[in-house]
Scaffold this active site. Sequence first.
Site, short mmCIF file in Angstrom:
data_model
loop_
_atom_site.label_atom_id
_atom_site.label_comp_id
_atom_site.label_asym_id
_atom_site.label_seq_id
_atom_site.Cartn_x
_atom_site.Cartn_y
_atom_site.Cartn_z
N GLU A 127 0.86 -1.18 0.00
CA GLU A 127 0.00 0.00 0.00
C GLU A 127 0.90 1.22 0.00
O GLU A 127 1.72 1.40 0.90
CB GLU A 127 -0.89 0.01 1.25
CG GLU A 127 -2.28 -0.46 0.97
CD GLU A 127 -3.22 -0.26 2.16
OE1 GLU A 127 -2.94 0.61 3.01
OE2 GLU A 127 -4.20 -1.00 2.23
N GLU A 163 -5.79 10.17 9.63
CA GLU A 163 -4.48 9.68 10.10
C GLU A 163 -4.15 10.20 11.49
O GLU A 163 -4.43 11.33 11.83
CB GLU A 163 -3.36 10.11 9.15
CG GLU A 163 -3.63 9.92 7.67
CD GLU A 163 -3.90 8.49 7.25
OE1 GLU A 163 -3.57 7.56 8.01
OE2 GLU A 163 -4.45 8.30 6.16
#
Lengths: 283, 406
Positions: A49, A60
């Site tokens: 990824e 995040e």
Amino acid sequence: MSRIKGCFAALQAENRKALIPFVTAGDPNPAVTVPLMHAMVEAGANLLELGVPFSDPMAEGPTIQKACERALEHGTSLHDVLAMVSEFRQTDTTTPVVLMGYMNPVEIMGYQAFATAAAAAGVDGLLTVDLPPEEAGELVAVLQAVEIDPIFLLAPTTVDERITKICAAASGFVYYVSLKGVTGAANLDVAAVEQKVVQIRRHTDVPIGVGFGIRDADTAQRVAAVADAVVVGSAVVNRVADNTESPEKINNAVAALLREMRVAMDAGPPKVGWMAKIFGIGK
Amino acid sequence: MSSEVADPAFTELPDPSGHFGVYGGRFVAETLMEPLDELTAAYERLKNDATFQAELDRDLADYVGRPSPLYFAERWSKLLGGAKIYLKREDLNHTGAHKVNNTIGQALLAKHLGKTRIIAETGAGQHGVASATVAARLGLECVVYMGAEDVKRQALNVYRMKLLGAEVVPVESGSKTLKDALNEAMRDWVTNVDNTFYIIGTVAGPHPYPMLVRDFQAIIGREAKQQIIEAEGRLPDALIACVGGGSNAIGLFHPFIDDSAVAMYGVEGGGDGVDTPRHAAPLCAGRPGVLHGNRTYLVEDDNGQIIETHSVSAGLDYPGVGPEHAWLKDIGRASYVAVTDDEALKAFHDLTKIEGIMPALESSHALAYATKLAPTMGRDKVIIVNLSGRGDKDIHTVAGLEGISV
């Protein structure tokens, strides 16, 4: 067969689970990324990824926020990320690569332009954190036309009705966000994850990856016991952040973590039940 | 397309999935989809609930102090030598700005949803203060996210929020301003979604926020419409309001959208000028993209990265704008313009000296545009300017810019 499908089929035949590390492209600088991708594959990663840096990474935690900031200091753009995938593909034509990021860079490049360039570069999937299936129709059609899998998220809050809808739109694999929170959180509850994975499994045959909160070989092993793939993000990015002075040190530190995870995952489910482990029974 | 009159169905927007044309929608991580569905369902139920509406009306009257007056700025109008200028006095609300109209409404929603914890983002601190205020009154825990830069610029409001019992969390990521505070509030929400209600301060964010914040702010326009008919016996010729996220502007505009003879002007923070890199004017100088849960106009670079904005007014210093404004711009129903920091500061001084009303720097942008528009219109014409907040909070900023220490 797509690379992602082929990858999961091969693993399944060996009764193994996929190890999917995440790194932010261009972190800490663009030259680091492609060699690091190869090092991760060598250390046992099955699928990569690659994070597309974004100025406002809302999902995040601090670790990947800072990775985005470091990458953006070098101006790492979506075009640059595609060039990295192209370079990676010159020597690795089998390991699937999924881009993970936020909508806006794709929106600005244009769906068709992105799909064409991503397919040419050798991208296999796209996971946009802030794109639920309700908003994804047009992009999904464009991606599927070039055989790029749209990867969708499922969450602890996702109810049955939505699981059905999301799984119907999904291909490649679905990504179960293991906890309510941001990437890198510490409160992983494997029993709850298992319960939800079983619930999702009733709706789809697509492989189920689990991410958020997987930090070491032990959590990787426990999650691998209940899912088809283990996604490791912040733990990998922390190794990058701790070794920014040298690309070689980054590769070594990340590879060491992945090898430990690989070994633990391939050893199968923990011999001592994980609950027993938590409560110190049977030691 | 731009000369067309708004479609009659226009005021029915957003559509059920939260879209205003191509704008709006719900671009969030999966974890938030179910909570947003719940919020939408609760709001749809409560907005037609007589008990809820009565509770809201009572709070707006007795706690906020509504209706706010519509004041004819006679001396200023005469000096400008054109249209008559009326000021919608949102500065006279409790807590000093229009923000409280929305926080009162959302806090009632939080109460009905059984949430015990309020979070909010704030730029200038006005929305943070308005959120802390309603949380104090309802006995709810309140956490306000504020960019570390803004914490420094708006020390007075930070202290006000603390006095009200709120925790103020300085956000050190990104550009350390409002957009980063919004990111951090989203991160908190996704983590504490079970007990937490996120009071978004403007008409942006994922559906249903642009709709419900607009509905709570539309009281501004409903009152203004009635008041101007009482004062002038007719509708105004033009409306002017500043636009950061755009909640005070949509609040004034929305009840007039079907009145096609009423011109509407949204005024963005032009900073050093929209032809420079230092501005906060997505509608005038940006382009469409996706940020903070909705598709709208953004200040962004060629790679889709959000650019740090600049405006002398912290409340306008935001790279996005509510999706309904993006739609109103595209269909040509409203016009969007920008005024510079210097023009806004001049209007701040002018209104203070000429009318004895000290406007917020945000509202000063709307006033600055009125000084350009009014002289081009006849003396029989009527303009309503939304005086969205009072300027007490900006005294330190203005003094600092003029080299005066207070």
